[in-house]
Design an enzyme around this catalytic site. Structure first.
Site, short mmCIF file in Angstrom:
data_model
loop_
_atom_site.label_atom_id
_atom_site.label_comp_id
_atom_site.label_asym_id
_atom_site.label_seq_id
_atom_site.Cartn_x
_atom_site.Cartn_y
_atom_site.Cartn_z
N SER A 1 1.06 3.54 -3.26
CA SER A 1 0.24 4.75 -4.23
C SER A 1 -0.97 5.11 -3.61
O SER A 1 -1.81 4.39 -2.90
CB SER A 1 0.20 4.12 -5.55
OG SER A 1 1.65 3.67 -6.06
N GLU B 1 12.37 -5.24 -4.20
CA GLU B 1 11.24 -5.03 -5.21
C GLU B 1 11.75 -5.01 -6.58
O GLU B 1 11.38 -5.58 -7.66
CB GLU B 1 10.45 -3.97 -4.90
CG GLU B 1 9.22 -4.18 -5.97
CD GLU B 1 8.16 -3.16 -5.61
OE1 GLU B 1 8.00 -2.56 -4.37
OE2 GLU B 1 7.15 -2.75 -6.72
N GLY C 1 0.93 -1.34 -0.18
CA GLY C 1 -0.04 0.01 -0.06
C GLY C 1 1.00 1.12 0.04
O GLY C 1 1.02 1.98 1.02
N GLU D 1 11.54 7.09 -15.54
CA GLU D 1 11.90 8.55 -15.29
C GLU D 1 12.56 8.52 -13.87
O GLU D 1 13.33 8.99 -13.46
CB GLU D 1 10.79 9.38 -15.62
CG GLU D 1 10.57 9.65 -17.00
CD GLU D 1 9.66 8.51 -17.34
OE1 GLU D 1 9.01 7.78 -16.86
OE2 GLU D 1 9.57 8.70 -18.78
C1 LIG Z 1 0.50 -3.10 -13.16
C2 LIG Z 1 0.63 -2.05 -11.87
C3 LIG Z 1 0.70 -2.42 -10.47
C4 LIG Z 1 1.08 -1.66 -9.32
N1 LIG Z 1 1.27 -2.28 -8.22
C5 LIG Z 1 1.21 -1.27 -7.26
C6 LIG Z 1 1.12 -1.77 -5.87
O1 LIG Z 1 0.81 -3.11 -5.84
N2 LIG Z 1 1.18 -0.98 -4.97
C7 LIG Z 1 1.28 0.47 -5.11
O2 LIG Z 1 1.33 1.10 -4.27
N3 LIG Z 1 1.45 0.95 -6.24
C8 LIG Z 1 1.26 0.00 -7.32
N4 LIG Z 1 1.52 0.58 -8.50
C9 LIG Z 1 1.54 1.91 -8.77
C10 LIG Z 1 2.86 2.43 -9.33
O3 LIG Z 1 3.70 2.43 -8.51
C11 LIG Z 1 2.53 4.04 -10.05
O4 LIG Z 1 2.00 3.83 -11.08
C12 LIG Z 1 3.85 4.60 -10.33
O5 LIG Z 1 4.70 5.00 -9.01
C13 LIG Z 1 3.47 6.10 -10.93
O6 LIG Z 1 2.78 6.78 -10.55
P1 LIG Z 1 1.44 7.37 -11.15
O7 LIG Z 1 0.87 6.04 -11.83
O8 LIG Z 1 0.73 8.14 -10.26
O9 LIG Z 1 2.13 8.23 -12.32
P2 LIG Z 1 2.72 9.63 -12.27
O10 LIG Z 1 3.48 9.98 -11.05
O11 LIG Z 1 1.52 10.55 -12.39
O12 LIG Z 1 3.54 9.65 -13.46
C14 LIG Z 1 3.05 9.89 -14.85
C15 LIG Z 1 4.48 9.86 -15.85
O13 LIG Z 1 5.06 11.27 -15.35
C16 LIG Z 1 6.29 11.11 -15.13
N5 LIG Z 1 6.87 11.81 -14.03
C17 LIG Z 1 6.20 12.03 -12.76
N6 LIG Z 1 6.98 12.76 -11.98
C18 LIG Z 1 8.08 13.35 -12.69
C19 LIG Z 1 9.20 14.04 -12.35
N7 LIG Z 1 9.62 14.77 -11.44
N8 LIG Z 1 9.92 14.13 -13.56
C20 LIG Z 1 10.02 13.36 -14.53
N9 LIG Z 1 8.62 12.65 -15.11
C21 LIG Z 1 7.86 12.52 -14.01
C22 LIG Z 1 6.44 9.45 -14.71
O14 LIG Z 1 7.61 9.01 -14.74
C23 LIG Z 1 5.43 9.00 -15.62
O15 LIG Z 1 6.02 8.84 -16.89
C24 LIG Z 1 1.04 -0.15 -9.80
C25 LIG Z 1 1.16 0.18 -11.12
C26 LIG Z 1 0.91 -0.70 -12.17
C27 LIG Z 1 1.02 -0.05 -13.56
#
Ligand SMILES: Cc1cc2nc3c(=O)[nH]c(=O)nc-3n(C[C@H](O)[C@H](O)[C@H](O)COP(=O)(O)OP(=O)(O)OC[C@H]3O[C@@H](n4cnc5c(N)ncnc54)[C@H](O)[C@@H]3O)c2cc1C
Lengths: 379, 231
Positions: free
Chosen positions: A133, A248, A131, A366
């Site tokens: 995100s 991880e 837990g 990134e």
């Molecule tokens: C299949 C799958 C399983 C997952 N399982 C889990 C889980 O079990 N538990 C959990 O907690 N989370 C989980 N996640 C979530 C995952 O950790 C997040 O998707 C990830 O950390 C990115 O967050 P976001 O999706 O909100 O994207 P955002 O943070 O909104 O990012 C969108 C894009 O912008 C880029 N970006 C963001 N900030 C910056 C910056 N400062 N500089 C440059 N680029 C930037 C990112 O790299 C990305 O390309 C899972 C995700 C997926 C797809």
């Protein structure tokens, strides 16, 4: 990050025998299910298989005997998981508990938590989810807003997690929450080990673009959990999570999820492959061989008690790129209609659709490159 | 790294520095031709791990001298060149890091810009991959007592991986350097031009990919994994 020393991958005992035993066990016990389930197999849920694997001693291998573990060396476990992944075994149910939650409980948990959870994890029967995100905290994990307030009866949790893989079948969640009122960013965070059947928790499915139900939203509405759910030190959640992410990110699953497609490509090509296909097989093999060396070296460094944060990020970055590239390049060369019912066609379609997630889950490309850049001294 | 190998590397650095202006003679005089010759036969009794370390230094210091040919026979030249390439790529990365940390534009060092950081992370991954390939190839060659035929899979995989890294590493290293990196005087070209040359020497990408691909086709899908883990 000056110079890369290849840590020798040298597990104790007879590695060939360990592999042979496991392969023989899999020949009898691995379900002959759908070929597509063999790709990305650490997302394939099969409770019976997990239980059987646990009974055979292949789950919780590194945990101490007193908690039901196998007291085995981390590199013996590495050999076992790379074999399971290469075989495409359905390890999804217990994967997170075995990989990171168990070791984290052993390292930071109380005696009570160890006795309560580790034996179930080692049996392959107790599943965990991560837990981290939240809707407002993705890449920027320090923006976590879910709170836990200490009261006389225990911790009161309010907030929401999202993208939580396996929350719908897991027994526990290791959650990063804000325990210190008024705290900001990465201070004031703690980890709580939450039983998911506690009243006030609502788990809703999110269906992914492949049509699968793997991840979820998890809501906490005034959820009361005992004081004893705090893991490790209050306020040290950020440091503990960072250590957890090292576990991880460094594993062989970062380059072996698509092994089934490479194997299908090789089999479809036959012993006398078309020249263009031979070149593709050669290039993919060279990359996989190199990634395996990097991954084993990183595992050896981790096993030696050092912090391979940057190396783990290199494995994840190159592994993700390899696995996203593979289905695209196969499609570019092999003539295979979208609806092709054969193994190669079905795997190809499944991995093309699954692959965007590879450089998102476990830290985006990134973010990972940012960690490597910090290792280079640029940030 | 063992103390003996550290000493060997210190010697190599000193000798190659001299050879950079004097030519191959100091390398011959220092006895590098005897590196792999067993001690019983009057040599140094070194292994390929030693050769890998020495050639990574040579790849930076004396890329144009025939050090690899002095140390190893024809069958091992593709393996030797992987070590030269790993060394040169490490240098290209080091020069790039140093440059972006010192060169200022828009009031800050270039390395503070995220686009530049991400580019350097990409070449760092390539360099680590080639270093790992060179080290793993060395381990295999030593395990099979330098029998190139028994290490054919690893030689092909490592040379191919190194070749594929060349394009990425040279392109990004030059990009982050700007015009200064395009001058004859600045030292970046002293590693990037040899890298371009080595990619085509002792087997280009197409050569090794086809060879490795045919070998793996012979293993079969599951056989590939069995072969990888048996070696
Ligand atoms: C299949 C799958 C399983 C997952 N399982 C889990 C889980 O079990 N538990 C959990 O907690 N989370 C989980 N996640 C979530 C995952 O950790 C997040 O998707 C990830 O950390 C990115 O967050 P976001 O999706 O909100 O994207 P955002 O943070 O909104 O990012 C969108 C894009 O912008 C880029 N970006 C963001 N900030 C910056 C910056 N400062 N500089 C440059 N680029 C930037 C990112 O790299 C990305 O390309 C899972 C995700 C997926 C797809």
């Amino acid at each position: 990050m000056q110079g890369f020393a290849l840590y020798p991958f040298d597990p104790p005992g007879d590695v060939a025998a360990l592999r042979a035993e496991l392969r023989a066990w899999l020949a009898v016990n691995q379900p002959q299910g759908d070929i597509v389930a063999r790709a990305n197999c650490w997302a394939s849920f099969d409770a019976d298989f997990s239980r059987a694997l646990g009974a055979a001693g292949y789950v919780g291998m590194t945990l101490p005997k007193q908690y039901g573990g196998g007291d085995r060396h981390p590199l013996e476990r590495y050999v076992v998981i790379e074999e399971l992944l290469a075989a495409g075994a359905p390890v999804g149910a217990h994967w997170i508990a075995d990989r990171q939650t168990g070791p984290l409980i052993l390292r930071y948990g109380s005696e009570d938590q160890r006795q309560r959870y580790l034996p179930g994890i080692a049996k392959g029967e107790l599943y965990a989810c991560i837990g981290l995100s939240e809707p407002g905290a993705g890449s920027d994990l320090a923006a976590v807003r879910t709170t836990a307030r200490e009261t006389a009866e225990g911790w009161r949790i309010n907030g929401q997690k999202i993208w939580t893989t396996g929350a719908h079948f897991s027994h526990i969640m290791l959650a990063l929450v804000r325990t210190e009122e008024g705290s900001e960013r990465n201070a004031g965070l703690s980890q709580l080990l939450i039983d998911l059947d506690t009243p006030g928790i609502t788990i809703r499915p999110i269906i992914d673009m492949a049509g699968n139900h793997d991840f979820n939203e998890v809501f906490f509405d005034d959820v009361l959990v005992p004081h004893g759910t705090l893991v490790g030190m209050r306020g040290q959640g950020w440091q503990q999570v960072t250590a957890e992410l090292g576990l991880e990110r460094s594993g062989p699953e970062r380059y072996l999820s698509s092994q089934a497609l490479l194997a299908a490509l090789i089999d479809a090509a036959g012993a006398e492959p078309d020249p263009a296909v031979a070149v593709l097989i050669g290039e993919l093999t060279a990359e996989m061989w190199t990634l395996r060396q990097l991954s084993m070296s990183t595992a050896a460094k981790l096993a030696a008690g050092e912090d391979p944060m940057v190396e783990a990020s290199v494995v994840k970055e190159l592994g993700n790129a390899f696995e996203q590239d593979m289905p695209r390049r196969v499609q570019a060369i092999v003539d295979c209609p979208w609806g092709d019912p054969g193994d190669l066609g079905r795997l190809l379609r499944a991995l093309l659709i699954a692959s965007p997630s590879f450089s998102l889950r476990g830290g985006t490309r990134e973010v990972i490159r940012g960690i490597i850049a910090r290792g280079l001294g640029l940030r | 790294m063992s103390a003996a190998r550290e000493m060997l590397c210190d010697t190599a650095r000193a000798v190659f520095a001299e050879a950079a202006t004097a030519g191959i003679a100091p390398v011959e005089e220092a006895g590098f031709a005897l590196l792999l010759v067993p001690e019983g036969d009057g040599g140094f009794g070194g292994d390929w791990g030693d050769v890998n370390a020495v050639l990574q230094i040579a790849g930076v210091a004396v890329p144009d001298l025939p050090v690899a040919a002095l140390i190893a026979g024809e069958a091992l030249q593709p393996a030797a060149i992987v070590s030269l390439m790993a060394g040169a790529m490490g240098k290209a990365l080091a020069l790039s890091i140093e440059h972006v940390n010192t060169r200022q534009q828009f009031g800050r060092p270039l390395g503070k810009f995220q686009a530049v950081q991400q580019s350097l992370a990409v070449i760092a991954c390539e360099v680590r991959a080639v270093e790992a390939a060179a080290a793993a190839l060395a381990a295999r060659l030593d395990a099979v007592e330098l029998d190139a035929a028994a290490a054919d899979f690893e030689i092909a995989a490592a040379k191919l991986r190194a070749n594929r890294a060349v394009g990425v590493v040279t392109a990004i290293a030059h990009q982050v350097h700007g015009a200064i990196g395009f001058t004859a005087e600045y030292e970046l070209n002293r590693v990037t031009i040899p890298l371009m040359r080595w990619r085509g020497e002792h087997g280009n990408d197409a050569y090794w990919a086809a060879k490795l691909g045919r070998q793996v086709a012979g293993f079969g899908g599951r056989g590939l994994w069995e072969a990888l883990t048996a070696r």
